[in-house]
Structure formats: structure tokens, C-alpha cells
Scaffold this motif. Structure first.
Motif, PDB file in Angstrom:
ATOM      1  N   VAL A 278      44.017 -71.983 -28.440  1.00 17.18           N
ATOM      2  CA  VAL A 278      44.318 -71.281 -27.100  1.00 17.18           C
ATOM      3  C   VAL A 278      43.271 -71.443 -26.329  1.00 17.18           C
ATOM      4  O   VAL A 278      41.924 -71.313 -26.591  1.00 17.18           O
ATOM      5  CB  VAL A 278      44.249 -69.904 -27.919  1.00 17.18           C
ATOM      6  CG1 VAL A 278      44.849 -68.982 -26.836  1.00 17.18           C
ATOM      7  CG2 VAL A 278      45.460 -69.787 -29.133  1.00 17.18           C
ATOM      8  N   TYR A 279      43.687 -71.295 -24.968  1.00 15.47           N
ATOM      9  CA  TYR A 279      42.729 -71.186 -23.910  1.00 15.47           C
ATOM     10  C   TYR A 279      42.940 -70.310 -22.832  1.00 15.47           C
ATOM     11  O   TYR A 279      44.227 -69.841 -22.900  1.00 15.47           O
ATOM     12  CB  TYR A 279      42.724 -72.567 -23.027  1.00 15.47           C
ATOM     13  CG  TYR A 279      42.567 -73.886 -23.748  1.00 15.47           C
ATOM     14  CD1 TYR A 279      41.331 -74.263 -23.800  1.00 15.47           C
ATOM     15  CD2 TYR A 279      43.265 -74.424 -24.341  1.00 15.47           C
ATOM     16  CE1 TYR A 279      41.135 -75.540 -24.353  1.00 15.47           C
ATOM     17  CE2 TYR A 279      43.149 -75.846 -25.371  1.00 15.47           C
ATOM     18  CZ  TYR A 279      41.823 -76.103 -25.320  1.00 15.47           C
ATOM     19  OH  TYR A 279      41.510 -77.309 -26.054  1.00 15.47           O
ATOM     20  N   SER A 280      42.057 -69.492 -22.416  1.00 11.23           N
ATOM     21  CA  SER A 280      42.121 -68.543 -21.497  1.00 11.23           C
ATOM     22  C   SER A 280      42.591 -69.204 -20.230  1.00 11.23           C
ATOM     23  O   SER A 280      42.136 -70.017 -19.526  1.00 11.23           O
ATOM     24  CB  SER A 280      40.884 -67.745 -21.160  1.00 11.23           C
ATOM     25  OG  SER A 280      40.924 -66.985 -19.992  1.00 11.23           O
ATOM     26  N   LEU A 281      43.750 -68.615 -19.391  1.00 11.90           N
ATOM     27  CA  LEU A 281      44.180 -69.204 -18.170  1.00 11.90           C
ATOM     28  C   LEU A 281      43.175 -68.343 -16.920  1.00 11.90           C
ATOM     29  O   LEU A 281      43.504 -68.837 -15.910  1.00 11.90           O
ATOM     30  CB  LEU A 281      45.506 -68.913 -17.848  1.00 11.90           C
ATOM     31  CG  LEU A 281      46.446 -70.137 -18.720  1.00 11.90           C
ATOM     32  CD1 LEU A 281      47.947 -69.679 -18.558  1.00 11.90           C
ATOM     33  CD2 LEU A 281      46.037 -71.248 -18.228  1.00 11.90           C
ATOM     34  N   ALA A 282      42.357 -67.524 -17.389  1.00 16.70           N
ATOM     35  CA  ALA A 282      41.456 -66.743 -16.241  1.00 16.70           C
ATOM     36  C   ALA A 282      40.507 -67.605 -16.028  1.00 16.70           C
ATOM     37  O   ALA A 282      40.393 -68.110 -14.602  1.00 16.70           O
ATOM     38  CB  ALA A 282      40.866 -65.431 -16.945  1.00 16.70           C
ATOM     39  N   ASP A 283      39.680 -68.273 -16.847  1.00 15.79           N
ATOM     40  CA  ASP A 283      38.921 -69.395 -16.652  1.00 15.79           C
ATOM     41  C   ASP A 283      39.026 -70.447 -17.046  1.00 15.79           C
ATOM     42  O   ASP A 283      38.135 -71.689 -16.765  1.00 15.79           O
ATOM     43  CB  ASP A 283      37.317 -68.789 -17.056  1.00 15.79           C
ATOM     44  CG  ASP A 283      37.523 -68.132 -18.512  1.00 15.79           C
ATOM     45  OD1 ASP A 283      38.521 -68.640 -19.113  1.00 15.79           O
ATOM     46  OD2 ASP A 283      36.477 -67.396 -18.910  1.00 15.79           O
ATOM     47  N   GLY A 284      39.932 -70.709 -18.079  1.00 15.46           N
ATOM     48  CA  GLY A 284      40.173 -72.258 -18.523  1.00 15.46           C
ATOM     49  C   GLY A 284      39.154 -72.693 -19.778  1.00 15.46           C
ATOM     50  O   GLY A 284      39.489 -73.714 -20.359  1.00 15.46           O
ATOM     51  N   ASN A 285      38.632 -71.362 -20.411  1.00 16.57           N
ATOM     52  CA  ASN A 285      37.816 -71.742 -21.353  1.00 16.57           C
ATOM     53  C   ASN A 285      38.661 -71.643 -22.751  1.00 16.57           C
ATOM     54  O   ASN A 285      39.550 -70.851 -22.956  1.00 16.57           O
ATOM     55  CB  ASN A 285      36.748 -70.703 -21.536  1.00 16.57           C
ATOM     56  CG  ASN A 285      35.651 -70.787 -20.412  1.00 16.57           C
ATOM     57  OD1 ASN A 285      35.584 -72.079 -19.910  1.00 16.57           O
ATOM     58  ND2 ASN A 285      34.882 -69.674 -19.926  1.00 16.57           N
TER      59      ASN A 285
ATOM     60  N   SER B 132      54.470 -75.751 -18.040  1.00 16.62           N
ATOM     61  CA  SER B 132      54.667 -74.292 -18.544  1.00 16.62           C
ATOM     62  C   SER B 132      54.427 -73.219 -17.688  1.00 16.62           C
ATOM     63  O   SER B 132      53.445 -73.651 -16.934  1.00 16.62           O
ATOM     64  CB  SER B 132      53.816 -74.071 -20.096  1.00 16.62           C
ATOM     65  OG  SER B 132      52.481 -74.303 -19.869  1.00 16.62           O
ATOM     66  N   ILE B 133      55.196 -72.306 -17.636  1.00 17.57           N
ATOM     67  CA  ILE B 133      55.155 -71.171 -16.660  1.00 17.57           C
ATOM     68  C   ILE B 133      54.687 -69.791 -17.241  1.00 17.57           C
ATOM     69  O   ILE B 133      55.389 -69.472 -17.862  1.00 17.57           O
ATOM     70  CB  ILE B 133      56.380 -71.274 -15.732  1.00 17.57           C
ATOM     71  CG1 ILE B 133      56.580 -72.541 -14.948  1.00 17.57           C
ATOM     72  CG2 ILE B 133      56.235 -70.060 -14.585  1.00 17.57           C
ATOM     73  CD1 ILE B 133      58.003 -72.820 -14.095  1.00 17.57           C
ATOM     74  N   ASP B 134      53.882 -69.253 -16.801  1.00 18.71           N
ATOM     75  CA  ASP B 134      53.230 -67.919 -17.025  1.00 18.71           C
ATOM     76  C   ASP B 134      53.827 -66.872 -15.782  1.00 18.71           C
ATOM     77  O   ASP B 134      53.079 -66.906 -14.801  1.00 18.71           O
ATOM     78  CB  ASP B 134      51.658 -67.872 -17.232  1.00 18.71           C
ATOM     79  CG  ASP B 134      51.368 -66.455 -17.631  1.00 18.71           C
ATOM     80  OD1 ASP B 134      52.382 -65.627 -17.909  1.00 18.71           O
ATOM     81  OD2 ASP B 134      50.187 -66.144 -17.954  1.00 18.71           O
ATOM     82  N   LYS B 135      55.102 -66.385 -15.959  1.00 16.24           N
ATOM     83  CA  LYS B 135      55.739 -65.968 -15.108  1.00 16.24           C
ATOM     84  C   LYS B 135      55.055 -64.360 -14.407  1.00 16.24           C
ATOM     85  O   LYS B 135      54.676 -64.381 -13.250  1.00 16.24           O
ATOM     86  CB  LYS B 135      57.026 -65.406 -15.291  1.00 16.24           C
ATOM     87  CG  LYS B 135      58.051 -66.453 -15.101  1.00 16.24           C
ATOM     88  CD  LYS B 135      59.545 -65.858 -14.421  1.00 16.24           C
ATOM     89  CE  LYS B 135      59.771 -66.587 -13.115  1.00 16.24           C
ATOM     90  NZ  LYS B 135      61.121 -66.246 -12.791  1.00 16.24           N
TER      91      LYS B 135
ATOM     92  N   LEU C  70      52.442 -80.268 -27.335  1.00 19.25           N
ATOM     93  CA  LEU C  70      53.167 -79.324 -26.827  1.00 19.25           C
ATOM     94  C   LEU C  70      52.337 -78.327 -26.127  1.00 19.25           C
ATOM     95  O   LEU C  70      51.330 -78.168 -26.659  1.00 19.25           O
ATOM     96  CB  LEU C  70      54.171 -78.728 -27.798  1.00 19.25           C
ATOM     97  CG  LEU C  70      55.057 -79.311 -28.450  1.00 19.25           C
ATOM     98  CD1 LEU C  70      55.434 -78.811 -29.645  1.00 19.25           C
ATOM     99  CD2 LEU C  70      56.427 -80.101 -27.676  1.00 19.25           C
ATOM    100  N   SER C  71      52.943 -77.450 -25.338  1.00  9.57           N
ATOM    101  CA  SER C  71      52.056 -76.486 -24.687  1.00  9.57           C
ATOM    102  C   SER C  71      52.948 -75.092 -24.152  1.00  9.57           C
ATOM    103  O   SER C  71      53.820 -75.424 -23.875  1.00  9.57           O
ATOM    104  CB  SER C  71      51.250 -76.676 -23.393  1.00  9.57           C
ATOM    105  OG  SER C  71      51.934 -77.404 -22.565  1.00  9.57           O
ATOM    106  N   CYS C  72      52.394 -74.214 -24.070  1.00  4.13           N
ATOM    107  CA  CYS C  72      53.222 -72.973 -23.630  1.00  4.13           C
ATOM    108  C   CYS C  72      52.440 -71.923 -23.332  1.00  4.13           C
ATOM    109  O   CYS C  72      51.103 -71.652 -23.773  1.00  4.13           O
ATOM    110  CB  CYS C  72      53.959 -72.214 -24.761  1.00  4.13           C
ATOM    111  SG  CYS C  72      54.832 -70.925 -24.535  1.00  4.13           S
ATOM    112  N   ALA C  73      52.520 -71.541 -21.840  1.00  2.00           N
ATOM    113  CA  ALA C  73      51.503 -70.486 -21.246  1.00  2.00           C
ATOM    114  C   ALA C  73      52.303 -69.229 -21.264  1.00  2.00           C
ATOM    115  O   ALA C  73      53.327 -68.879 -21.234  1.00  2.00           O
ATOM    116  CB  ALA C  73      51.354 -70.656 -19.770  1.00  2.00           C
ATOM    117  N   ASP C  74      51.499 -67.958 -21.889  1.00  2.00           N
ATOM    118  CA  ASP C  74      51.754 -66.873 -21.794  1.00  2.00           C
ATOM    119  C   ASP C  74      50.674 -65.600 -21.737  1.00  2.00           C
ATOM    120  O   ASP C  74      49.747 -66.045 -22.381  1.00  2.00           O
ATOM    121  CB  ASP C  74      52.647 -66.663 -23.182  1.00  2.00           C
ATOM    122  CG  ASP C  74      52.987 -65.250 -23.405  1.00  2.00           C
ATOM    123  OD1 ASP C  74      53.867 -64.741 -22.785  1.00  2.00           O
ATOM    124  OD2 ASP C  74      52.546 -64.564 -24.352  1.00  2.00           O
TER     125      ASP C  74
END
Lengths: 160, 346
Positions: free
Chosen positions: B299-306, B202-205, B267-271
Motif C-alpha cells: 500500500v502506497y499513499s497517493l498524497a506523497d507516494g510513500n 487505476s482511477i481514484d475518482k 495488479l493495482s487499484c487506487a482508492d
């Protein structure tokens, strides 16, 4: 008039004629079963690894995949042998009935309760949809049932 | 005659008992205790449901005020909705250079103002613009792929199986030389290299993040759009190693699962710098009934992966979610034949 004349012999035919008919029907049923069992057993043996993998995917029998993948086709061959030999035919029909009932129950329970349903029936039979599969199986269960009745009738009469 | 009746009854009863027993003791990995807990949970609020009438719809893309849906069974059609799920339009893509492609594998992606349609078996990629939907061939040197995610008219992320290594890799395919660059280090082989590495991208544009989420192990990988690894993190469950069994079918070069595969992430989705993962696993403190009626979105943070929190998103008439999109705390879910919109409150 003519039509009722034509039906007449079937309604009140002498027992010899009826016996002949049921013998032919039993023979036909056995041929169908032998064809079905040999065909599916051979296709299972040919794609043995594939069959083993696919029944392993079934949540119900995954723990027995190794033994079942040999036992099922072997059983089908043995039952076919019983059906071919006239003296053992009745046992063969009983066994066919039992096996088809087990297969059918398995499918019905899998389709109605389980989420993923792999099929491993062998050959073109695995291309059928699940509804077709159930109808197909029930048809063979009924065939075996009719076969058991007719075979019992003919053998008990001939022994009298 | 009586004997046959009795025999038949016994047969039927015995098989029902036998199969019933097998069913009762079947392999059911998802409802067992899995050795982890979910602490921060919240319920998603249903805002609207729209009846799509047909199966196999998927999200092609979205803009600030539009959602585009396509259907695997009708590859050249595209349906447009507004963000409140009001139907707007049903259009057909115009393939300017038709050919014998694997249309049943084709997938459309909308990245306004562009639209792409592609399949990786031939492989072929078409590009067009949303205003006229005239699709023309692009990416003449695209590799074979099993999945791709368009970044721009000039580049896309692909997931491929490399012949020599017989392993899944991710790569970036471009219009110009070098056309394709793989990152062979991103995905790590655990069992067979293919099934064990299966996952979703998944892409977080907005944040230039490409996230790979494994299906069978508790891991996701954050990369930049050049596929440089930023970090690898674990999801909250305990499945470090993919629990799958794979058999090679001799003489055919094919591989099959040999036991029911255990899914971890569905399933997964980044946003918006967050990763939303639908987990297949029940936590020790989840209520079984709740687990049966809802899909669980971690839900995970994409800043640190937590790990941040968990949302329960209700199933629709017992159907699971097939497709997932999240945009600014609004979650869209496609079920078998319907699509729903949910609000995710923090």
C-alpha cells in the motif's frame, strides 16, 4: 465360422506374411515420422526468429534458446534422413524414440510444474491444447517403440 | 528385444534427469533475494467467498451497495452482487446498434448511473444507463486503444500505441474537439517502448487521480484527470529498469518476448488516496512459504507516494488473484472461479 477363418491366417500365418506386414508397418511409421519431423523443422526454420523468441520465453531453456533453435530443427532433419535410408532406419527409429521421449518429458514437467507455458512446436502443432499435445506425443513415442521392435525383428530374421 | 527395453528405460530416465535438471536450474526471478524489505505487514481477514462457477470474470464497477462483474467470455452479460457478495441479478446488455465488433476484446465499465462497453480494435464505445441497459454508440472519434478507463459520458482515459513513435502513450479522449489529447511525456521508454511501458491504470475518482503502474519496473505515476503529471514514485523493490528481452519478428511488424519477462507489479487499484499494488517480488525478509501461499499487496499513499504497509492476502486453493478492487479498506479479489471479500485492518 467365417470370421474365425478370416482371422486364422493372422494368427498362424507363415513368417513370410508376418514379415511383410511388419515391414509395411515400419514403413508407415517411418513415413509418419519423416512427415512430422520435416514439417515441424521446416516451419521452425521459416519462422526462425519467432521460434527463437518463443523458446526463449520458456523458463527451462531460455539460456539455451539460441543454440536450441538451430539444434532442434537440424536434429529433426537428420533423424528424418536416417529414417529414409533403409540401412540406417533402426538408428533413426531409436533416435526418434529418444527425441519424442525428451519432448514429452519436457511438456509433462512444464505443464505440471511451471506457471507460464509457451509453445514453440511449429506449424499447426502449436495450436493444440496441452492435453492434446501430451496425447499426441505419447502416440508418437509408442509408434517409435513399435517401429523399433518390428524393425529389429525383421532385420534379425532376414539376416538369419 | 531386451536391448530395446533397456534402451527405452535409459531414454526415459535420461530425459527425466535432463529436464529435471533444467527445471531445477530454471529462471525463477520471484523467489530470489530482491534486495529490499517489507517492515509493516498485516494479514487480510477473509470475510466471504462466493463461487462464480466460471473463469474470466472481471470487475466492471461498483457503487456504495452494489458490485458489478462481467465476463470476457460472455461480453454482453453483467452480474450484480451486493457488497457482501450475495448474488442479486444476471442481466444482458442490449446493444442497440449491433455490428461486427471484436467482442472478445470488449470490456464493460460501470460508473453509476452510466454503463459503458467498449473495445479499442474497431474502436467502438457504447454508453447506456444501468436502469435499462440500452447501449448506444458514443465517442464517434475515439482513437484505437489497448485499454480505456471511463471518467464520464464525455471523457475517458485511453492507453494507445502511437504508430510513428511505436510507443505506449496515455491520452484523454473526449466527445468534443480536440477529441484526443495525448500526454507523451508520462510514460518513458526504456527498452522497446511497448512491452517495457506496459502497465495498469487505476482511477481514484474521489481524489481525481489517475495512476499508471508499470508491470516491469518499480514505478507508478500519479496524474490528474487531465493527465498532468503530479508525481512519479518508485515502489519499494529495486527494479528501476524493466528486465525484459524483446525480439522483432521480421516481415510481420510484430514483437515478442524473447525471455521470460520479469514482472514487478501484477495488479493495482487506487482508492481513498491510497494505491494498492500486488507485487510479484519477494522481499528479503519474506518467508518463502508465506510468499507461496499469499498474494502480497503493498500500500502506497497517493498524497506523497510513500510506502505505507503490506497486506498478505491468501491465495484460494493455490490460485493467484486475477482481479483486484479495494473500497474503503475492503478488498475484493477474483480468483480463477471465485470471488472473495477481505477486511484490511490498519
Amino acid at each position: 465360422m467365417k470370421i474365425s477363418n478370416a482371422i486364422e491366417p493372422f494368427m498362424t500365418s507363415p513368417s513370410g506374411y508376418r514379415k511383410k506386414m511388419s515391414k509395411i508397418i515400419v514403413e508407415l511409421i517411418c513415413v509418419l515420422f519423416v512427415f512430422l519431423f520435416v514439417y515441424t523443422a521446416v516451419s521452425k526454420f521459416i519462422d526462425y526468429q519467432d521460434f527463437k523468441a518463443v523458446i526463449g520465453q520458456s523458463p527451462l531453456v531460455t539460456n539455451f534458446a539460441g543454440s536450441l533453435s538451430i539444434a532442434v530443427p537440424l536434429l529433426e532433419i537428420v533423424i528424418s534422413l536416417f529414417l529414409i535410408v533403409p540401412r540406417w532406419r533402426l538408428i533413426g527409429l531409436y533416435a526418434s524414440f529418444a527425441l519424442m521421449v525428451i519432448f514429452t518429458t519436457y511438456i509433462v514437467i512444464l505443464v505440471s510444474f511451471s506457471e507460464d507455458i509457451p509453445c514453440s512446436c511449429g506449424g499447426v502443432i502449436s495450436r493444440m491444447s496441452w492435453q492434446e499435445h501430451i496425447v499426441f506425443n505419447i502416440f508418437f513415442v509408442l509408434l517409435a517403440f513399435v517401429g523399433m521392435i518390428l524393425q529389429t525383428k525383421t532385420t534379425s530374421k532376414s539376416s538369419k | 528385444m531386451k536391448r530395446i527395453g533397456i534402451f527405452s528405460m535409459i531414454c526415459i530416465l535420461a530425459s527425466v534427469c535432463l529436464i529435471g535438471l533444467l527445471y531445477a536450474f530454471r529462471v525463477k526471478p520471484y523467489t530470489a533475494k530482491n534486495g529490499f524489505v517489507r517492515n509493516r505487514t498485516s494479514k487480510a481477514v477473509l470475510l466471504k467467498t462466493y463461487d462464480l462457477k466460471y473463469l474470466s470474470f472481471y470487475f466492471a464497477g461498483s457503487t456504495d451497495n452494489r458490485i458489478y462483474l462481467c465476463n470476457y467470455a460472455a461480453p454482453s452479460r453483467i452480474q450484480t452482487f451486493d457488497i457482501d457478495l450475495n448474488f442479486i441479478d444476471d442481466d444482458t446488455l442490449k446493444i442497440m446498434e449491433p455490428g461486427p465488433y471484436k467482442w472478445d476484446k470488449a470490456r464493460t465499465c460501470v460508473d453509476s448511473p452510466y454503463i459503458y462497453m467498449q473495445e479499442g480494435v474497431t474502436p467502438i464505445v457504447f454508453e447506456g444507463r444501468l436502469e435499462d441497459l440500452q447501449m448506444r454508440k458514443t465517442f464517434p472519434k475515439a482513437p484505437y486503444f489497448t485499454g480505456n478507463w471511463n471518467l464520464s459520458p464525455n471523457s475517458m482515459i485511453v492507453k494507445c500505441i502511437l504508430g510513428g513513435d511505436r510507443q505506449y502513450v496515455v491520452g484523454k479522449s473526449t466527445q468534443d474537439s480536440p477529441y484526443i489529447r495525448y500526454n507523451k511525456k508520462a510514460l518513458t521508454k526504456q527498452i522497446d517502448g511497448i512491452f517495457c511501458c506496459e502497465g495498469n491504470i487505476s482511477i481514484d475518482k474521489e481524489n481525481n487521480a489517475v495512476v499508471y503502474t508499470y508491470f516491469h519496473r518499480n514505478e507508478f505515476i500519479k496524474m490528474d484527470t487531465n493527465l498532468n503529471i503530479i508525481f512519479k514514485r518508485h515502489t519499494i523493490d529495486t527494479n528501476n529498469i524493466a528486465k525484459i528481452k524483446v525480439a522483432e519478428i521480421p516481415g510481420t511488424h510484430t514483437f515478442k518476448f524473447a525471455a521470460p519477462p520479469k514482472y514487478v507489479n501484477l495488479l493495482s487499484c487506487a482508492d481513498n488516496n491510497k494505491l494498492y499494488i500486488i507485487s510479484a517480488l519477494m522481499a528479503d525478509n519474506d518467508v518463502s512459504d508465506n510468499f507461496k501461499k499469499n498474494m502480497i499487496v503493498d500500500v502506497y499513499s497517493l498524497a506523497d507516494g510513500n510506502y505505507k504497509m503490506t497486506y498478505f492476502v491468501p491465495k484460494y486453493q493455490r490460485q493467484p488473484i486475477r482481479e483486484l478492487r479495494v473500497k474503503n479498506n475492503i478488498l475484493y479479489a477474483i480468483y480463477d472461479k471465485s470471488i472473495s471479500k477481505f477486511q484490511l485492518n490498519e
